[in-house]
Scaffold this motif. Structure first.
Motif, PDB file in Angstrom:
ATOM      1  N   SER A 147      -0.803   0.857  -4.867  1.00 59.43           N
ATOM      2  CA  SER A 147      -0.351   0.318  -3.739  1.00 59.43           C
ATOM      3  C   SER A 147       0.759   1.221  -2.883  1.00 59.43           C
ATOM      4  CB  SER A 147      -0.828  -0.805  -2.822  1.00 59.43           C
ATOM      5  OG  SER A 147      -2.030  -1.554  -3.692  1.00 59.43           O
ATOM      6  N   LYS A 148       1.746   1.235  -3.292  1.00 55.11           N
ATOM      7  CA  LYS A 148       3.214   2.166  -2.652  1.00 55.11           C
ATOM      8  C   LYS A 148       2.964   3.334  -3.304  1.00 55.11           C
ATOM      9  CE  LYS A 148       6.138  -2.060  -4.246  1.00 55.11           C
ATOM     10  NZ  LYS A 148       6.810  -2.816  -5.486  1.00 55.11           N
ATOM     11  N   GLN A 199       1.243   4.472  -0.381  1.00 54.42           N
ATOM     12  CA  GLN A 199       1.643   4.792   1.044  1.00 54.42           C
ATOM     13  C   GLN A 199       2.374   5.690   0.654  1.00 54.42           C
ATOM     14  OE1 GLN A 199       1.732   2.273   3.005  1.00 54.42           O
ATOM     15  NE2 GLN A 199       0.475   1.342   2.047  1.00 54.42           N
ATOM     16  N   SER A 200       3.221   7.342  -0.297  1.00 55.43           N
ATOM     17  CA  SER A 200       3.819   7.817   0.826  1.00 55.43           C
ATOM     18  C   SER A 200       3.562   8.200  -0.685  1.00 55.43           C
ATOM     19  CB  SER A 200       5.658   7.457  -0.919  1.00 55.43           C
ATOM     20  OG  SER A 200       4.763   7.403  -2.798  1.00 55.43           O
ATOM     21  N   LEU A 252      -7.399   7.740  12.028  1.00 56.59           N
ATOM     22  CA  LEU A 252      -6.914   9.114  11.247  1.00 56.59           C
ATOM     23  C   LEU A 252      -6.987   9.992  11.030  1.00 56.59           C
ATOM     24  CD1 LEU A 252      -7.937   5.079   9.012  1.00 56.59           C
ATOM     25  CD2 LEU A 252      -6.080   5.904  10.087  1.00 56.59           C
ATOM     26  N   THR A 304      -1.733   8.650  10.903  1.00 58.44           N
ATOM     27  CA  THR A 304      -1.531   7.727   9.810  1.00 58.44           C
ATOM     28  C   THR A 304      -2.722   8.794   8.762  1.00 58.44           C
ATOM     29  OG1 THR A 304      -1.314   5.781  11.652  1.00 58.44           O
ATOM     30  CG2 THR A 304      -2.437   5.321   9.598  1.00 58.44           C
ATOM     31  N   TRP A 327      -5.994   7.722   3.634  1.00 61.16           N
ATOM     32  CA  TRP A 327      -6.384   7.308   2.503  1.00 61.16           C
ATOM     33  C   TRP A 327      -5.813   5.803   3.273  1.00 61.16           C
ATOM     34  CZ3 TRP A 327      -3.602  11.958   2.923  1.00 61.16           C
ATOM     35  CH2 TRP A 327      -2.573  11.963   3.419  1.00 61.16           C
ATOM     36  N   HIS A 328      -5.349   5.176   4.337  1.00 64.96           N
ATOM     37  CA  HIS A 328      -5.136   4.170   4.936  1.00 64.96           C
ATOM     38  C   HIS A 328      -5.967   3.262   5.131  1.00 64.96           C
ATOM     39  CE1 HIS A 328      -0.544   4.101   3.720  1.00 64.96           C
ATOM     40  NE2 HIS A 328      -0.801   5.667   4.395  1.00 64.96           N
ATOM     41  N   PRO A 383      -8.495   0.856   5.066  1.00 64.59           N
ATOM     42  CA  PRO A 383      -8.907  -0.646   4.361  1.00 64.59           C
ATOM     43  C   PRO A 383     -10.749   0.173   3.555  1.00 64.59           C
ATOM     44  CG  PRO A 383      -9.197  -1.316   6.593  1.00 64.59           C
ATOM     45  CD  PRO A 383      -9.175   0.138   6.898  1.00 64.59           C
ATOM     46  N   GLU A 416      -8.019   2.186   1.003  1.00 66.53           N
ATOM     47  CA  GLU A 416      -7.619   1.918  -0.056  1.00 66.53           C
ATOM     48  C   GLU A 416      -8.005   0.580  -0.611  1.00 66.53           C
ATOM     49  OE1 GLU A 416      -4.752  -0.636   3.032  1.00 66.53           O
ATOM     50  OE2 GLU A 416      -3.230   0.795   2.307  1.00 66.53           O
TER      51      GLU A 416
END
Length: 293
Positions: A5-6, A9-10, A252, A280, A283-284, A286, A289
């Motif tokens: 997940s991290k 995020q980046s 998004l 945003t 890929w964020h 839900p 993800e």
């Protein structure tokens, strides 16, 4: 938060729009996976037109390369009398409703291609339909691109854009208009298959400002989640335009090269500039993800 997940995020170098020879691209799905990995892509999706037959191989090769992968498709839609493309990301590529809808579109493509072949014959270019069929990797997905590719390969035109400009644009002499499925139908198939719906390359559509507002509002009301902002099909100045659209309508942001082949595309896989940090990323969502963790 899990390590995966991290990572997402980046993540920045995503390419969520490209085509293999299953539709109107040049390379096989496996070769696209290898090219994406070699180019440093961190998240990749194969989004062939109206077909998911290349997804299984693309997924298998991507997994072997440790390249995170999303199953995708680009669906042809008619909205306000013009063709619109909607990308589905993170789809279940075996969902029966999606497969049935795509099969019906492919039959429409075949009928349209035969009509365009007849128009080219009438315009003094005999055998163009047969030539386009030979060029197409998948005869069931013959497109305008294949007609243009054939005419260039046989020396009748110097480059593909010239064929589009003269004969294959929406009001061109060889183009055959087709009524594709509705926006509601396309989003229904994507969502039934647990995917995320994205308006592809909005800068390519010749809608009025009022029509665009109607499109974005209707898309949002139907549950559409995202819009392509940075794409190889946009001019650089359009990146900001559609970043503003994404923020205004609460979409998004998606990104992708719209890569078709090494000699035919504006940019290679992974070469589209990163999305701005105040957007945003898609890929964020839900549904996406959940597939990436």
């Amino acid at each position: 938060m899990p390590a995966e997940s991290k990572k997402f995020q980046s993540m920045q170098r995503a390419d969520l729009h490209c085509h293999s020879n299953i539709s109107d691209g040049v390379l096989e799905p496996a070769d696209l996976a290898r090219r994406a990995s070699a180019n440093g892509v961190e998240l990749w999706a194969l989004t062939d037109h109206d077909e998911v037959a290349g997804v299984a191989v693309a997924r298998q090769v991507a997994q072997s390369l440790n390249l995170p992968f999303l199953a995708g498709v680009e669906i042809s839609v008619t909205w306000a009398g013009r063709t619109l493309h909607v990308v589905g990301l993170g789809i279940d590529d075996a969902h029966p409703a999606l497969l049935g809808g795509l099969a019906a579109i492919r039959q429409q493509r075949i009928d349209r291609a035969k009509g365009m072949g007849q128009r080219f014959n009438d315009l003094g270019y005999p055998g163009t339909y047969e030539g386009a069929l030979r060029v197409a990797g998948n005869p069931g997905l013959i497109s305008r691109t294949h007609f243009a590719r054939h005419l260039v390969q046989t020396g009748q035109f110097s480059h593909m854009q010239a064929v589009f400009d003269q004969y294959l644009k929406d009001d061109g002499a060889a183009f055959v208009p087709t009524v594709w499925p509705t926006l509601e139908q396309a989003l229904g198939w994507i969502h039934a298959a647990s995917g995320v719906a994205v308006i592809a390359h909005p800068g390519r559509y010749r809608y009025t400002e009022l029509q665009f507002d109607g499109l974005f509002t209707a898309f949002k009301d139907l549950g559409g989640e995202a819009i392509e902002v940075n794409t190889g099909s946009h001019n650089p100045w359009q990146f900001q335009t559609y970043a503003d659209v994404a923020k205004h309508y609460g979409f998004l942001a998606s990104t992708g090269s719209d890569f078709h082949g090494p000699k035919e595309s504006r940019c290679d896989l992974g070469e589209v500039p990163f999305l701005h940090q105040d957007l945003t990323p898609v890929w964020h969502a839900p549904a996406i993800e959940a597939r990436l963790v």
